[in-house]
Design a protein around this motif. Structure first.
Motif, PDB file in Angstrom:
ATOM      1  N   ARG A 111      -9.836  27.555  83.539  1.00  0.00           N
ATOM      2  CA  ARG A 111      -9.950  26.098  83.588  1.00  0.00           C
ATOM      3  C   ARG A 111      -8.562  25.511  83.809  1.00  0.00           C
ATOM      4  O   ARG A 111      -7.543  26.146  83.506  1.00  0.00           O
ATOM      5  N   SER A 133      -7.812  16.059  90.354  1.00  0.00           N
ATOM      6  CA  SER A 133      -8.145  17.463  90.587  1.00  0.00           C
ATOM      7  C   SER A 133      -6.959  18.133  91.263  1.00  0.00           C
ATOM      8  O   SER A 133      -6.103  17.464  91.872  1.00  0.00           O
ATOM      9  N   GLU A 174      -7.161  19.914  93.881  1.00  0.00           N
ATOM     10  CA  GLU A 174      -7.375  19.689  95.306  1.00  0.00           C
ATOM     11  C   GLU A 174      -6.826  18.327  95.733  1.00  0.00           C
ATOM     12  O   GLU A 174      -6.168  18.206  96.780  1.00  0.00           O
ATOM     13  N   PRO A 230      -9.877  29.754  91.983  1.00  0.00           N
ATOM     14  CA  PRO A 230     -11.209  29.519  92.565  1.00  0.00           C
ATOM     15  C   PRO A 230     -11.357  28.066  93.015  1.00  0.00           C
ATOM     16  O   PRO A 230     -10.836  27.140  92.371  1.00  0.00           O
ATOM     17  N   LEU A 231     -12.070  27.870  94.116  1.00  0.00           N
ATOM     18  CA  LEU A 231     -12.241  26.531  94.662  1.00  0.00           C
ATOM     19  C   LEU A 231     -12.852  25.587  93.639  1.00  0.00           C
ATOM     20  O   LEU A 231     -12.455  24.417  93.531  1.00  0.00           O
ATOM     21  N   ALA A 232     -13.819  26.072  92.866  1.00  0.00           N
ATOM     22  CA  ALA A 232     -14.469  25.222  91.866  1.00  0.00           C
ATOM     23  C   ALA A 232     -13.462  24.718  90.835  1.00  0.00           C
ATOM     24  O   ALA A 232     -13.561  23.575  90.369  1.00  0.00           O
ATOM     25  N   VAL A 233     -12.503  25.549  90.483  1.00  0.00           N
ATOM     26  CA  VAL A 233     -11.471  25.132  89.526  1.00  0.00           C
ATOM     27  C   VAL A 233     -10.557  24.102  90.169  1.00  0.00           C
ATOM     28  O   VAL A 233     -10.191  23.096  89.536  1.00  0.00           O
ATOM     29  N   GLN A 249     -11.278  22.022  92.480  1.00  0.00           N
ATOM     30  CA  GLN A 249     -11.990  20.776  92.763  1.00  0.00           C
ATOM     31  C   GLN A 249     -12.410  20.025  91.497  1.00  0.00           C
ATOM     32  O   GLN A 249     -12.777  18.858  91.572  1.00  0.00           O
ATOM     33  N   SER A 250     -12.335  20.666  90.360  1.00  0.00           N
ATOM     34  CA  SER A 250     -12.805  20.033  89.127  1.00  0.00           C
ATOM     35  C   SER A 250     -11.741  19.109  88.551  1.00  0.00           C
ATOM     36  O   SER A 250     -10.540  19.320  88.717  1.00  0.00           O
TER      37      SER A 250
END
Length: 278
Positions: A217, A238, A240, A257-260, A262-263
Motif C-alpha cells: 500500500r 495518487s 499516478e 503494481p498499477l493498482a497501487v 492508481q489508488s
C-alpha cells in the motif's frame, strides 16, 4: 509557466497544527566548513567528475539524494526505515556537504534563511529524526545538500505531520520514503544571492509499506510551500497523478503494481496508538 496542480492544492484554510515530534523549528547554528573530503558518502554521475550541469546520485549510507549540481539542490531523496531503535541527537550546526565531488556546486552559506527573510526555515528533505540510528548518519542529514528553504509554518506543521506518518508506520512494517521538490515560480526566490539556491514551490512525498496481510500500500502528497495550508488530506494524490505532475522517471516507482499507483487513500493514515515520535 506554473504547473497545473490538483484542485485540492489550492486550499488555503488556516488551521492550528499540533506538533508532537519529528521536525522542529530552525534553531541550528551555522558552521564554517572545513573543506575536508568525506569518507562515508559516495556519488555517481556522468563522466569522471560532476560538471555544473550534472545530476548526480549522492549515497549517504542511510539515504540517497538525486542532486542537481547547477541548481545547488537535491531534487529527489529516497530511504527505507525499519523499526525505530535510534536515539542519536540532532546536531546543533548545519554544514556544507564534504561528499559532493569536485566541480559539483552547493549552497554558499550554512546560515539561516531567516537571517535573510524572516519566516523561513532551513528545512530537511530527509527527516533528521529518521536518521537517528547513529551520530554520523544524523550529521549527514544536517548537510546543506539535504536542506532547502521552507516556510516556517510549513516545516513545523504539515511537513512534520507527513514525517510522523513514516515515523510511526515504520514500527508496523518496513517503510520506503521517496520525495522531492518542484521549482516553478521565481517570485519567492529570496535566497539566491545569500545562499545560491532557489526556493522550492512544491514538495512531494510518497510512503510505501505493507498492510497486515502483506499487501503493498502507498500514500502520496503534493504540497505547496506556502503558509496557511489545510490538513494533509487536502494534498493527497495518487502516485499516478504525482507522476503526471513531476514525471514518472523522477518519482521512480514504476515497478509498483498499477493498482497501487492508481489508488489514493480517502484520508491520511492514522498514527498507530502508542506511537513514539522520538
Amino acid at each position: 509557466m506554473k504547473r497545473s496542480v490538483p484542485a485540492a492544492c489550492c486550499a488555503t484554510l488556516l488551521i492550528l497544527l499540533t506538533s508532537c515530534g519529528g521536525g522542529s523549528s530552525d534553531t541550528g547554528t551555522a558552521e564554517t566548513p572545513t573543506g575536508t573530503t568525506g569518507t562515508t558518502g559516495t556519488s555517481t554521475g556522468t563522466g569522471t567528475g560532476a560538471s555544473s550541469s550534472t545530476l548526480i546520485t549522492l549515497d549517504h549510507g542511510g539515504f540517497t539524494l538525486q542532486y542537481d549540481c547547477s541548481a545547488h539542490t537535491a531534487m529527489r531523496y529516497e530511504y527505507t526505515l525499519d523499526v525505530d531503535t535510534g536515539s542519536a541527537a540532532r546536531p546543533s550546526a548545519f554544514t556544507l556537504d564534504p561528499d559532493l565531488p569536485a566541480g559539483c556546486a552547493q549552497q554558499t552559506s550554512t546560515s539561516s534563511y531567516a537571517s535573510v527573510m524572516p519566516g523561513w526555515d532551513r528545512g530537511h528533505l530527509v527527516t533528521s529524526n529518521h536518521m537517528d540510528a547513529s551520530a554520523a548518519l544524523i550529521a549527514r542529514a544536517n548537510h546543506m545538500s539535504n536542506i532547502v528553504p521552507q516556510v516556517s509554518t510549513f516545516n513545523q506543521g504539515i511537513w512534520l505531520d507527513a514525517e510522523n506518518v513514516a515515523e510511526c508506520h515504520r514500527d508496523l512494517a518496513p517503510v520506503q520514503v521517496v520525495g522531492g521538490v518542484v521549482y516553478d515560480d521565481i517570485s519567492n526566490d529570496h535566497f539566491v544571492s545569500s545562499h545560491g539556491i532557489r526556493t522550492p514551490d512544491w514538495f512531494w512525498k510518497v510512503i510505501v509499506t505493507t498492510d497486515t496481510s502483506g499487501a503493498t500500500r502507498a500514500i502520496a502528497w503534493f504540497i505547496p510551500n506556502r503558509p496557511m495550508l489545510n490538513t494533509l488530506d487536502s494534498y493527497l494524490v495518487s502516485i499516478e497523478a504525482l507522476e503526471q505532475q513531476v514525471g514518472a522517471d523522477r518519482v521512480g516507482l514504476g515497478t509498483l503494481p498499477l493498482a497501487v499507483r492508481q489508488s489514493k487513500p480517502a484520508s491520511t493514515w492514522a498514527l498507530p496508538a502508542g506511537c513514539g515520535l522520538g
